[in-house]
Scaffold this motif. Structure first.
Motif, short mmCIF file in Angstrom:
data_model
loop_
_atom_site.label_atom_id
_atom_site.label_comp_id
_atom_site.label_asym_id
_atom_site.label_seq_id
_atom_site.Cartn_x
_atom_site.Cartn_y
_atom_site.Cartn_z
N ASN A 1 -4.18 1.98 -1.16
CA ASN A 1 -3.42 2.78 -0.06
C ASN A 1 -4.15 3.86 1.01
O ASN A 1 -5.03 4.06 0.59
N CYS B 1 14.42 7.57 -0.90
CA CYS B 1 13.36 6.61 0.00
C CYS B 1 12.11 6.33 -1.00
O CYS B 1 11.51 7.31 -1.47
N LYS C 1 8.28 4.99 -1.76
CA LYS C 1 7.11 4.71 -1.14
C LYS C 1 6.17 4.25 -2.19
O LYS C 1 5.94 5.15 -3.25
N PRO D 1 13.61 0.22 1.98
CA PRO D 1 12.99 0.68 0.52
C PRO D 1 13.77 2.05 -0.02
O PRO D 1 13.21 3.10 -0.19
N TYR D 2 14.97 1.65 -0.76
CA TYR D 2 15.49 2.54 -1.29
C TYR D 2 16.19 2.42 -2.66
O TYR D 2 16.29 1.13 -3.02
N LYS E 1 1.28 11.01 1.53
CA LYS E 1 1.40 9.59 1.13
C LYS E 1 2.50 9.04 0.09
O LYS E 1 2.65 8.00 -0.05
N GLY F 1 8.17 8.43 2.53
CA GLY F 1 8.24 7.48 3.27
C GLY F 1 8.73 7.73 4.67
O GLY F 1 9.70 7.17 4.93
N ARG F 2 8.14 8.49 5.22
CA ARG F 2 8.55 8.66 6.77
C ARG F 2 7.09 8.56 7.63
O ARG F 2 5.95 8.27 7.37
N GLU F 3 7.28 8.50 9.00
CA GLU F 3 6.37 8.43 9.84
C GLU F 3 5.11 9.40 9.47
O GLU F 3 5.60 10.56 9.70
N ASP G 1 9.54 -2.87 2.91
CA ASP G 1 9.40 -2.24 4.42
C ASP G 1 10.85 -2.05 4.97
O ASP G 1 11.23 -1.08 5.55
#
Length: 298
Positions: free
Chosen positions: A298, A290, A292, A274-275, A175, A178-180, A271
């Motif tokens: 969440n 990245c 998250k 997000p950097y 979680k 920040g990736r798929e 979104d």
């Protein structure tokens, strides 16, 4: 509520150098580390400065930057900022593996501290697993989806021990990246490795990249005399995290704690982009993380 909290996962997509200045050791420019553990970190002041710079670049300087981060240095006595930012602490360290792809390394002490940070911030994540401290030097805990085998991390050989609790760790850690979700879940199951605290301390000290740098004389096109130095960095694919605690604005009280936090999580880290760029050497592309956001719900 008098406070609003969140946690930011900072997943490095390029190598990161948050330095401490010159040292008299073999490494001229080492990275920031905790004094008591030796684990790499990024000091909270550096994280706060990078976030403030990003907010100003996005054009928020005249709207809410002083409410959130405080006034400029020359007016620092006017009031404090409304956002507290902790040091960015290490959660996963990528380490070379001679028996395959790199491994994401962590240890019980790191995971237990992350659990404590989640509890302090009022976040449910990180509290549904328990990892034993009693791991032998030559053993490593991995996902139960893997087989027992010998692996090499740097020059050390380990016998893997598949454990169901590691899959619980993976569900929580994922979680913060920040990736798929399916992509990162698959990667963590094949690469997350838990070693004991002492072995992690050693590898986090001696397995970080150290690169040589030189300066070229424009006339002779050779190395300038004495212009050789060694610089340490955190590699790409390192996972750090930092805690955020927002209070009501101290400037004039017109912003509540949840509004202060909303500026950061919504206005800075949308979104679409997000950097956050941390540390030095930004002109050569270092320090891109990245981000998250992890908060209640969440």
């Amino acid at each position: 509520m008098s406070q609003s909290t969140a946690m930011l996962g900072l997943f490095t997509e390029t190598s990161l150098h948050a330095g401490t200045g010159q040292m008299l050791g073999v490494i001229d420019l080492p990275i920031q580390r905790e004094s008591h553990t030796g684990w790499p970190c990024v000091y909270g002041s550096a994280v706060k400065g990078a976030m403030r710079e990003l907010a100003e670049k996005r054009g928020h300087k005249k709207t809410w930057v002083e409410d959130v981060f405080g006034p400029e240095m020359q007016n620092a006595s006017d009031h404090a900022g409304a956002l507290a930012i902790t040091d960015a602490r290490l959660l996963l360290l990528p380490v070379r593996s001679l028996t395959g792809h790199f491994k994401w390394l962590t240890c019980p002490a790191v995971l237990q501290r992350w659990q404590a940070d989640c509890r302090r911030l009022g976040l449910p994540d990180g509290n549904d697993f328990s990892v034993t401290n009693l791991i032998e030097n030559n053993k490593a805990l991995v996902s139960q989806t893997l087989k027992e085998q010998d692996i090499f991390l740097e020059e050390f050989r380990f016998k893997t021990q598949p454990r169901p609790e590691i899959d619980k760790v993976i569900r929580s850690v994922a979680k913060l990246i920040g990736r798929e979700p399916n992509e990162i879940d698959k990667a963590l199951k094949s690469q997350l490795t838990v070693v004991n605290d002492n072995m992690f301390a050693h590898l986090s000290r001696f397995a970080t990249p150290v690169n040589a740098h030189i300066a070229i004389d424009n006339e002779t096109k050779t190395v300038k005399t004495g212009a050789l130095w060694y610089e340490e960095s955190l590699p790409a694919d390192t996972l750090l995290y930092t805690g955020l605690v927002a209070q009501a604005s101290r400037k004039d009280g017109n912003k509540k704690a949840n509004e202060v936090l909303k500026h950061v999580v919504d206005d800075l880290f949308s979104d679409e982009h997000p950097y956050l760029q941390l540390g030095g050497n930004e002109t050569v592309g270092m320090g891109w993380c990245c981000v998250k956001v992890l908060h209640r719900g969440n």
